[in-house]
Design a protein around this motif. Structure first.
Motif, PDB file in Angstrom:
ATOM      1  N   HIS A 656      22.147 106.905 -13.976  1.00  8.81           N
ATOM      2  CA  HIS A 656      20.848 107.249 -13.417  1.00  8.81           C
ATOM      3  C   HIS A 656      19.736 106.771 -14.340  1.00  8.81           C
ATOM      4  O   HIS A 656      18.562 107.133 -14.149  1.00  8.81           O
ATOM      5  N   GLY A 657      20.109 105.937 -15.319  1.00 11.26           N
ATOM      6  CA  GLY A 657      19.134 105.338 -16.214  1.00 11.26           C
ATOM      7  C   GLY A 657      19.154 103.828 -16.080  1.00 11.26           C
ATOM      8  O   GLY A 657      19.546 103.273 -15.054  1.00 11.26           O
ATOM      9  N   ASP A 658      18.729 103.148 -17.133  1.00 13.06           N
ATOM     10  CA  ASP A 658      18.701 101.687 -17.141  1.00 13.06           C
ATOM     11  C   ASP A 658      20.119 101.149 -17.307  1.00 13.06           C
ATOM     12  O   ASP A 658      20.855 101.565 -18.217  1.00 13.06           O
ATOM     13  N   VAL A 659      20.496 100.223 -16.428  1.00 12.97           N
ATOM     14  CA  VAL A 659      21.865  99.691 -16.452  1.00 12.97           C
ATOM     15  C   VAL A 659      22.129  98.950 -17.762  1.00 12.97           C
ATOM     16  O   VAL A 659      23.203  99.105 -18.373  1.00 12.97           O
ATOM     17  N   ALA A 660      21.191  98.146 -18.211  1.00 12.43           N
ATOM     18  CA  ALA A 660      21.388  97.383 -19.449  1.00 12.43           C
ATOM     19  C   ALA A 660      21.546  98.318 -20.647  1.00 12.43           C
ATOM     20  O   ALA A 660      22.396  98.095 -21.523  1.00 12.43           O
ATOM     21  N   ALA A 661      20.736  99.367 -20.691  1.00 12.16           N
ATOM     22  CA  ALA A 661      20.842 100.319 -21.803  1.00 12.16           C
ATOM     23  C   ALA A 661      22.181 101.047 -21.768  1.00 12.16           C
ATOM     24  O   ALA A 661      22.809 101.279 -22.816  1.00 12.16           O
ATOM     25  N   THR A 662      22.633 101.401 -20.579  1.00 10.03           N
ATOM     26  CA  THR A 662      23.939 102.054 -20.455  1.00 10.03           C
ATOM     27  C   THR A 662      25.054 101.124 -20.904  1.00 10.03           C
ATOM     28  O   THR A 662      26.001 101.549 -21.577  1.00 10.03           O
ATOM     29  N   THR A 663      24.936  99.871 -20.561  1.00  3.44           N
ATOM     30  CA  THR A 663      25.944  98.891 -20.973  1.00  3.44           C
ATOM     31  C   THR A 663      26.022  98.804 -22.495  1.00  3.44           C
ATOM     32  O   THR A 663      27.113  98.774 -23.075  1.00  3.44           O
ATOM     33  N   ARG A 664      24.870  98.770 -23.154  1.00  2.00           N
ATOM     34  CA  ARG A 664      24.865  98.708 -24.617  1.00  2.00           C
ATOM     35  C   ARG A 664      25.489  99.966 -25.220  1.00  2.00           C
ATOM     36  O   ARG A 664      26.201  99.891 -26.236  1.00  2.00           O
ATOM     37  N   SER A 665      25.255 101.101 -24.599  1.00  4.96           N
ATOM     38  CA  SER A 665      25.858 102.344 -25.098  1.00  4.96           C
ATOM     39  C   SER A 665      27.377 102.294 -24.972  1.00  4.96           C
ATOM     40  O   SER A 665      28.100 102.740 -25.873  1.00  4.96           O
ATOM     41  N   ILE A 666      27.876 101.735 -23.867  1.00  3.48           N
ATOM     42  CA  ILE A 666      29.328 101.618 -23.686  1.00  3.48           C
ATOM     43  C   ILE A 666      29.913 100.661 -24.717  1.00  3.48           C
ATOM     44  O   ILE A 666      30.983 100.922 -25.295  1.00  3.48           O
ATOM     45  N   GLN A 667      29.224  99.569 -24.995  1.00  2.00           N
ATOM     46  CA  GLN A 667      29.711  98.622 -25.999  1.00  2.00           C
ATOM     47  C   GLN A 667      29.785  99.267 -27.380  1.00  2.00           C
ATOM     48  O   GLN A 667      30.716  99.006 -28.142  1.00  2.00           O
ATOM     49  N   ARG A 668      28.801 100.104 -27.702  1.00  2.00           N
ATOM     50  CA  ARG A 668      28.840 100.804 -28.996  1.00  2.00           C
ATOM     51  C   ARG A 668      30.029 101.763 -29.061  1.00  2.00           C
ATOM     52  O   ARG A 668      30.693 101.884 -30.106  1.00  2.00           O
ATOM     53  N   LEU A 669      30.320 102.419 -27.952  1.00  4.07           N
ATOM     54  CA  LEU A 669      31.478 103.313 -27.908  1.00  4.07           C
ATOM     55  C   LEU A 669      32.768 102.548 -28.159  1.00  4.07           C
ATOM     56  O   LEU A 669      33.642 102.980 -28.925  1.00  4.07           O
ATOM     57  N   ILE A 670      32.907 101.418 -27.497  1.00  3.26           N
ATOM     58  CA  ILE A 670      34.125 100.611 -27.675  1.00  3.26           C
ATOM     59  C   ILE A 670      34.250 100.182 -29.129  1.00  3.26           C
ATOM     60  O   ILE A 670      35.352 100.208 -29.707  1.00  3.26           O
ATOM     61  N   HIS A 671      33.137  99.801 -29.736  1.00  3.34           N
ATOM     62  CA  HIS A 671      33.174  99.370 -31.139  1.00  3.34           C
ATOM     63  C   HIS A 671      33.558 100.528 -32.053  1.00  3.34           C
ATOM     64  O   HIS A 671      34.246 100.334 -33.060  1.00  3.34           O
ATOM     65  N   GLU A 672      33.127 101.726 -31.712  1.00  7.52           N
ATOM     66  CA  GLU A 672      33.500 102.893 -32.517  1.00  7.52           C
ATOM     67  C   GLU A 672      34.998 103.187 -32.407  1.00  7.52           C
ATOM     68  O   GLU A 672      35.654 103.525 -33.409  1.00  7.52           O
ATOM     69  N   ILE A 673      35.538 103.042 -31.198  1.00  3.92           N
ATOM     70  CA  ILE A 673      36.958 103.330 -31.005  1.00  3.92           C
ATOM     71  C   ILE A 673      37.827 102.253 -31.627  1.00  3.92           C
ATOM     72  O   ILE A 673      38.828 102.537 -32.298  1.00  3.92           O
ATOM     73  N   ASP A 674      37.464 100.973 -31.407  1.00  6.65           N
ATOM     74  CA  ASP A 674      38.238  99.861 -31.959  1.00  6.65           C
ATOM     75  C   ASP A 674      37.294  98.687 -32.188  1.00  6.65           C
ATOM     76  O   ASP A 674      36.937  97.971 -31.249  1.00  6.65           O
ATOM     77  N   PRO A 675      36.853  98.460 -33.447  1.00  4.37           N
ATOM     78  CA  PRO A 675      35.888  97.386 -33.723  1.00  4.37           C
ATOM     79  C   PRO A 675      36.426  95.990 -33.455  1.00  4.37           C
ATOM     80  O   PRO A 675      35.641  95.033 -33.427  1.00  4.37           O
ATOM     81  N   THR A 676      37.727  95.828 -33.268  1.00  8.05           N
ATOM     82  CA  THR A 676      38.301  94.490 -33.078  1.00  8.05           C
ATOM     83  C   THR A 676      38.270  94.034 -31.622  1.00  8.05           C
ATOM     84  O   THR A 676      38.632  92.888 -31.336  1.00  8.05           O
ATOM     85  N   LEU A 677      37.869  94.914 -30.708  1.00  8.50           N
ATOM     86  CA  LEU A 677      37.930  94.567 -29.281  1.00  8.50           C
ATOM     87  C   LEU A 677      36.592  94.010 -28.800  1.00  8.50           C
ATOM     88  O   LEU A 677      35.585  94.710 -28.796  1.00  8.50           O
ATOM     89  N   PRO A 678      36.549  92.743 -28.383  1.00  8.42           N
ATOM     90  CA  PRO A 678      35.316  92.198 -27.812  1.00  8.42           C
ATOM     91  C   PRO A 678      35.204  92.582 -26.332  1.00  8.42           C
ATOM     92  O   PRO A 678      36.201  92.819 -25.659  1.00  8.42           O
ATOM     93  N   THR A 679      33.980  92.660 -25.853  1.00 10.85           N
ATOM     94  CA  THR A 679      33.752  92.889 -24.427  1.00 10.85           C
ATOM     95  C   THR A 679      33.292  91.583 -23.786  1.00 10.85           C
ATOM     96  O   THR A 679      32.730  90.709 -24.446  1.00 10.85           O
ATOM     97  N   PHE A 680      33.525  91.467 -22.507  1.00 10.02           N
ATOM     98  CA  PHE A 680      33.135  90.264 -21.774  1.00 10.02           C
ATOM     99  C   PHE A 680      32.892  90.658 -20.324  1.00 10.02           C
ATOM    100  O   PHE A 680      33.117  91.800 -19.920  1.00 10.02           O
ATOM    101  N   GLY A 681      32.432  89.695 -19.528  1.00 10.83           N
ATOM    102  CA  GLY A 681      32.125  90.001 -18.140  1.00 10.83           C
ATOM    103  C   GLY A 681      31.078  91.088 -18.020  1.00 10.83           C
ATOM    104  O   GLY A 681      31.131  91.906 -17.101  1.00 10.83           O
TER     105      GLY A 681
END
Length: 825
Positions: A656-681
């Motif tokens: 219910h917020g900005d899609v781009a900002a939400t995407t960046r938040s999800i990427q930060r979460l992934i980096h916290e869980i496993d810094p070796t995993l890149p995101t794409f698409g």
């Protein structure tokens, strides 16, 4: 007079008429610039040979399967091996698969990245005859099962990641978590299978695999010198039955003999350039035709302006002829002036084309292949010069011919008082204006058809809600997550944490984002109790792996039954069907009859129970019907053709917020869980939908711009002719008013003349529309090429603008003061 003097005289003459010269240059620059830009694209994509050795010998190898209504079907490992061993019309064949791979450094100095990759047989590199820039391609031994872990990288990756270090050979990359040695660097011109490919890995097919798999490998072959495609297709057809001996089975319970009997595959070989370009060729030819129409309209407009200028200089030219100037010299002056104007316009048009090409390469639709090869080079410059010269000749020939037909000294005879203009002298301008109106109607109508198709596609209900949904993909490597349970635990933790983000209202997992280009996996479904599937391959369905949050996140309704349980409690033998799949396999579009029914993915495979039926989704195209889809849970211990678990998945999150900002938040979460995993698409669901119709959008934008240009030029041309006629008939109109004619009647008379020209142009334009609109059929959606509403709207718009262009000079005619008109003449 020398050429230098002719050009000098023409320049002085044109400088004395700056408004006229500027109008002609601006008009021609539009036509020449658009033609140059489109030629650059057509030349690079459709005309220029592929950057491989003897590219005319290269073909894409496919199958048509008429009983299954399928075309452009890939190869199986068995058919590839059969052709490579027994086909005598080819000098080689290579199989490959497109994809992407996670790449990192063994020492962890660089951030991991997801790059475009291709898995290919070792035969590809010698087949395309492009040597490595540094090092070598991988060998047949490295391409064998359990061969060495090696890779070939692109020149772009070599420079961006290794700074162009020539000592890169022997260094290692972590590819999907596995240490892989770099053995070669391919030059930038090696853009195979696509311009984005940066990594090539051995495919490592196993010729002894008892179940090598189905039709999932692209292939390219090289014909022997002198061999035609027809001869090679006959050869492929003759050797195809031998695949039964090379690889008798596709999968447990599915024999090659069964497939040959039911699918009846027919080998199809397509020239590689045509294979790469595909459907984009039609789009580009339509755009090229539009550029030609714009160029024609600009030329007719300029020819009209030159006619007006020639009429104004008729007496001057006749005086020059009477004083001894040769006829050839007088006629050459027409072309010289047009050539000077066209040359200046060509320079401006070429600069405009250069800027347009850079913008197109940066932002153009991904569906246009070879787009990265488009540039403004010598061929485009030469084309621009030729177009400018042809335009100059075409624009100057009409006033020159009319000058000849009237006689070189006719301007002296017409030099007295008159103030009227004869019909023969007006006819040429009228014809040109009518032609402009006709061409304007063609472009208006075709752009209108595409606009209506675009609107209807946007109005389509895809079966999900694309607004405010963020999507991104990631892949879990086997080296770090060795077993399926570890993968499930990772995704469970990730989805839970994403769902807890303040801006996220729902989150889920899927192996395929609707309308995306990745995650396509189609297989048959054997329904329990369906006797027709015994000894027969059922229709294919799209197989998708999801979690329980996917449907609610995408707003896909459950029509019958229930959803999956959460990830930690999902059952491997459960499945959910789409509405189309339920109707196809269990003959019930409501889905209720399908609940608790069972099916198998293979004739002797594990049974799956249908627990729910979901709403239909237009997954492959907005213009296609909802697909047959089978949804499986992301659970350890599953039994499917695609493996027990999906390691590459997409996160979908409704916000219910900005899609781009939400995407960046999800990427930060992934980096916290496993810094070796890149995101794409990484893109919003709305962007994915827009990308699915990018080809239509691109064509529509081009045609809309062309329609605006042709409409403006056509209306300006009509206004110019009517205004010129009013000027020439000023004395006549004054006499009419002096004798009692009402100003309104005079205005109506002048307006009627303009509308008659418009009517003639519309009549010719409708005929042209009927001829050309059928070429748009493949781009149209739920609308015919002769749609009366679109044609009516385009005609009405053209009439409205023509009426305005005629009324303005008509109003001026009605205000003529008869005394001043006769005194001025």
């Amino acid at each position: 007079m020398s050429l230098r003097h002719s050009v000098s005289y023409a320049c002085r003459s044109l400088l004395r008429a700056p408004l006229f010269s500027g109008s002609v240059i601006a008009t021609l620059a539009i036509g020449i610039g658009s033609a140059a830009a489109i030629f650059a694209v057509v030349d690079a994509v459709l005309l220029r040979p592929l950057p491989y050795g003897h590219p005319e010998q290269l073909v894409g190898a496919w199958f048509d399967m008429p009983p299954m209504s399928m075309k452009h079907v890939e190869q199986t490992p068995g058919t590839y091996l059969t052709y490579s061993r027994f086909a005598h019309t080819i000098s080689g064949i290579a199989a490959y698969q497109n994809g992407s791979a996670s790449v990192g450094d063994p020492d962890g100095r660089a951030e991991p990245a997801r790059i475009t990759a291709a898995w290919t047989t070792a035969s590809l590199f010698p087949l395309l005859e492009v040597p490595a820039l540094v090092g070598r391609p991988f060998t047949t031994a490295e391409d064998a099962p359990k061969g060495a872990r090696v890779a070939v990288i692109s020149e772009g990756l070599w420079k961006s990641r290794f700074g162009g270090d020539p000592g890169v050979i022997g260094r290692k990359l972590l590819i999907s978590g596995i240490a892989t040695e770099i053995v070669g660097v391919m030059p930038a011109r090696f853009r195979f299978p696509s311009a984005n490919t940066e990594l090539w890995l051995p495919l490592q097919l196993n010729p002894n695999d008892p179940y090598p798999g189905g039709f999932s490998y692209d292939a390219v072959a090289r014909l022997k010198p002198g061999v035609s495609i027809d001869a090679a297709e006959r050869d492929f057809k003759n050797v195809l039955p031998r695949v039964v001996d090379v690889a008798p089975n596709l999968a447990p319970g599915v024999t090659v003999a069964m497939v040959l009997k039911q699918a009846q595959p027919i080998p199809r070989l397509i020239p590689l350039r045509d294979d790469i370009v595909g459907d984009a060729a039609q789009t580009l030819w339509i755009v090229a035709a539009t550029a030609v129409l714009v160029l024609l309209v600009t030329c007719t407009n300029v020819a009209n302006l030159l006619l007006v200028r020639a009429d104004g200089r008729h007496r001057e030219l006749s005086v020059r002829a009477a004083l001894g100037a040769g006829l050839v010299r007088v006629l050459a002056q027409f072309f010289t002036e047009a050539a000077v104007l066209a040359t200046v316009a060509a320079a401006i048009g070429l600069a405009s084309a250069w800027m347009a090409i850079h913008l197109l390469v940066a932002t153009g639709p991904a569906q246009i292949p070879r787009l990265s090869e488009v540039h403004v080079g010598g061929a485009v410059a030469a084309f621009t010069i030729i177009v400018a010269l042809v335009a100059a000749a075409a624009c100057s020939i009409i006033p020159a011919v009319r000058f000849l037909r009237g006689g070189p000294l006719s301007g002296l005879r017409d030099g007295g008082r008159g103030g009227t203009i004869g019909k023969p002298r007006q006819r040429a301008r009228n014809v040109l204006v009518a032609a402009q109106m006709a061409l304007a109607l063609v472009v208006l109508a075709t752009s209108g058809l595409l606009l209506r198709s675009y609107q209807r596609l946007h109005a389509v209900q895809p079966g999900f809600d694309a607004d405010n949904v963020a999507t991104l993909e990631l892949s879990v490597p086997r080296q770090r997550y060795a077993d399926d349970s570890a993968v499930v635990r990772f995704y469970e933790q990730l989805v839970q944490r994403v769902a807890e983000l303040p801006a996220v209202s729902a989150a889920g997992l899927t192996s395929r984002v609707p309308l995306g280009s990745d995650g396509m996996s189609s297989d048959p479904l054997y329904a329990e109790g369906d006797a027709s599937s015994k000894g027969k391959i059922p229709p294919l369905s799209l197989y998708i792996t999801i979690d329980s949050g996917y449907f609610s996140t995408m707003h896909i309704p459950i029509l019958a039954g229930r959803n999956f349980d959460p990830l930690d409690r999902q059952h491997p033998d459960e499945a959910i069907l789409s509405q189309a799949a339920a109707a196809s396999y269990f003959h019930d579009a409501t889905g209720r009859s399908a609940i608790n029914k069972r099916f198998q993915e293979l004739p002797n495979g594990r049974w799956h129970r249908v627990i729910g039926v979901a709403g239909g989704v237009r997954d492959t195209s907005l213009s296609a019907d909802p697909v047959r889809a089978v949804y499986f849970p992301e659970v350890a211990g599953g039994d499917s053709l695609n493996g027990q678990i999906r390691r590459t998945m997409a996160i979908v999150a409704r916000t219910h917020g900005d899609v781009a900002a939400t995407t960046r938040s999800i990427q930060r979460l992934i980096h916290e869980i496993d810094p070796t995993l890149p995101t794409f698409g990484v893109r919003s669901m709305r962007a994915t939908m827009d990308a699915s119709i990018a080809r239509l959008t691109f064509t529509m934008i081009i045609l809309s711009v062309a329609a605006a240009v042709t409409l403006v030029l056509g209306v300006v041309g009509l206004y110019g002719v009517i205004a010129y006629v009013v000027t020439l008939r000023r004395r006549e109109l004054g006499v009419r008013i002096a004798l009692g004619a009402q100003p309104a009647a005079v205005a109506a008379m002048v307006t009627r003349q303009g509308m008659m020209l418009c009517a003639g142009g519309i009549a010719a334009g409708l005929v042209l529309v009927a001829l050309v609109s059928r070429f748009l059929r493949s781009l149209l959606f739920e609308i015919g090429p002769s749609d009366p509403l679109t044609l009516g709207a385009a005609t009405a718009l053209l009439v409205a603008f023509a009426l305005l262009a005629s009324w303005l000079p008509a109003r001026r005619a009605a205000r003529v003061n008869p005394i001043e008109a006769m005194r001025a003449d």
